[in-house]
Design an enzyme around this catalytic site. Structure first.
Site, PDB file in Angstrom:
ATOM      1  N   TYR A   1      -0.147  -0.158  10.593  1.00 26.45           N
ATOM      2  CA  TYR A   1      -0.561  -0.559   9.251  1.00 26.45           C
ATOM      3  C   TYR A   1       0.572  -0.302   8.248  1.00 26.45           C
ATOM      4  O   TYR A   1       0.886  -1.159   7.418  1.00 26.45           O
ATOM      5  CB  TYR A   1      -1.818   0.206   8.837  1.00 26.45           C
ATOM      6  CG  TYR A   1      -2.315  -0.136   7.455  1.00 26.45           C
ATOM      7  CD1 TYR A   1      -2.749  -1.431   7.156  1.00 26.45           C
ATOM      8  CD2 TYR A   1      -2.361   0.822   6.446  1.00 26.45           C
ATOM      9  CE1 TYR A   1      -3.213  -1.751   5.884  1.00 26.45           C
ATOM     10  CE2 TYR A   1      -2.831   0.521   5.181  1.00 26.45           C
ATOM     11  CZ  TYR A   1      -3.256  -0.770   4.901  1.00 26.45           C
ATOM     12  OH  TYR A   1      -3.705  -1.087   3.634  1.00 26.45           O
TER      13      TYR A   1
ATOM     14  N   SER B   1       0.839  -1.190   0.000  1.00 22.16           N
ATOM     15  CA  SER B   1       0.000   0.000   0.000  1.00 22.16           C
ATOM     16  C   SER B   1       0.872   1.237   0.000  1.00 22.16           C
ATOM     17  O   SER B   1       2.020   1.207   0.484  1.00 22.16           O
ATOM     18  CB  SER B   1      -0.893   0.011   1.246  1.00 22.16           C
ATOM     19  OG  SER B   1      -1.514   1.274   1.418  1.00 22.16           O
TER      20      SER B   1
END
Length: 323
Positions: A185, A159
């Site tokens: 994350y 990501s």
């Protein structure tokens, strides 16, 4: 040596769809494993690969939901599975290994994002454990089958959020430092990129190449834990709760979001290449750590030394070895 982290260019763009990225690829006789392949980007990826003739195994935490979502697609196998449950990973791994089938594609698509602080029974932080360690454990089981193919590809869903954090090797599981959902994350997404980098180095002599992918910003179930306040904190909402125009321009449809995964999995443009972070159906540009641009790949996500170090740490934490 990994491929240079520099755009080809491929001729595609951020608006390319998964079917456009697939082109006329024929996957008849090919076998793929796609985690999270029954919702969002994973479902679109499975749909397109199936349309090209591939047989696909979908390990699913919710098998009934998977059966409903995939009921109209041919050549689909659904198996009970959970990236956060090492026993279920091992059970699936043993079952697949016993089939002695070669594996041509492994797409690590499933994941969680910005979840509240939590640790599993082993003391592993939830996002790091699910997004990275779970896929690492599964990949160890699939490794012999990938080598057996002789021409396999692995695609790890990273990501753009990898820019939030490098790997904290002193405390990857937030056992001592204050928990930050977005940095956690980001660390897990950096881990996905480094996993692909090191797997590619180890796999090239066996015909196994690996890529990491930033799919783009897409509205899917991945955002289930993300509040409006969280979105405001990272600049994806203004104080009135609206999406700023420059952020709105970054959003993709699910068909566009799955395109880079499909491209990395099937494109002949990438023959003989690997170990790179990709976005918008091309190899992403390497950018300096102090960039303010919301594109490209940060230095810590393409650091070969960090990739090797993370691999060693992951094997130690899980008590496994690929060899």
């Amino acid at each position: 040596m990994p491929t240079s982290q520099y755009p080809l260019p491929s001729g595609f763009s951020r608006s390319t769809t998964s079917e456009e990225a697939l082109g006329n690829a024929d996957l008849t006789g090919k076998l793929a494993v796609v985690t999270g392949g029954y919702a969002g980007l994973g479902l679109e990826t499975v749909r397109v690969l199936s349309k090209a003739g591939a047989s696909i195994i979908v390990p699913a935490r919710d098998t009934e939901k998977a059966k409903a979502a995939l009921k109209d697609l041919p050549r689909i196998e659904i198996h009970s599975f959970d990236l956060s449950n090492p026993a279920l990973i091992n059970a699936f791994g043993r079952e697949f290994a016993a089939s002695h089938r070669p594996l041509d594609l492994f797409i690590g698509n499933a994941g969680i994002m910005a979840t509240p602080r939590a640790h599993d029974d082993r003391g592993f932080e939830r996002q790091f454990a699910t997004n990275h360690l779970g896929h690492f454990q599964l990949a160890a089981w699939l490794w012999p089958a990938l080598k057996r193919s002789g021409n396999a590809r692995v695609v790890a869903l990273s990501s753009g959020a990898h820019r939030f954090s490098a790997i904290d090797f002193d405390d990857p599981n937030y056992q001592r430092r204050p928990y930050d959902a977005w940095k956690s994350y980001g660390q897990s997404k950096t881990a996905n990129a480094l996993f692909a980098l090191e797997l590619d180095r180890r796999g090239v002599e066996h015909g196994v190449r690996a890529f990491s992918v930033h799919p783009g910003s897409i509205r899917t179930e991945l955002t289930r834990y993300v509040s409006d306040a969280d979105m405001e904190a990272i600049g994806f909402r203004d104080t009135d709760g609206n999406i700023p125009s420059h952020i709105a321009a970054l959003f993709k449809t699910i068909e566009q979001g799955a395109a880079t995964t499909v491209w990395c999995a099937t494109s002949r443009q990438l023959d003989g290449m690997g170990g790179v972070y990709c976005e918008d159906c091309d190899i992403a540009e390497a950018l300096p750590a102090d960039t303010t641009e919301l594109r490209g790949v940060m230095p810590w996500a393409m650091d070969e030394e960090a990739a090797a170090r993370l691999w060693t740490l992951s094997e130690k934490l899980l008590g496994i070895s690929f060899e």
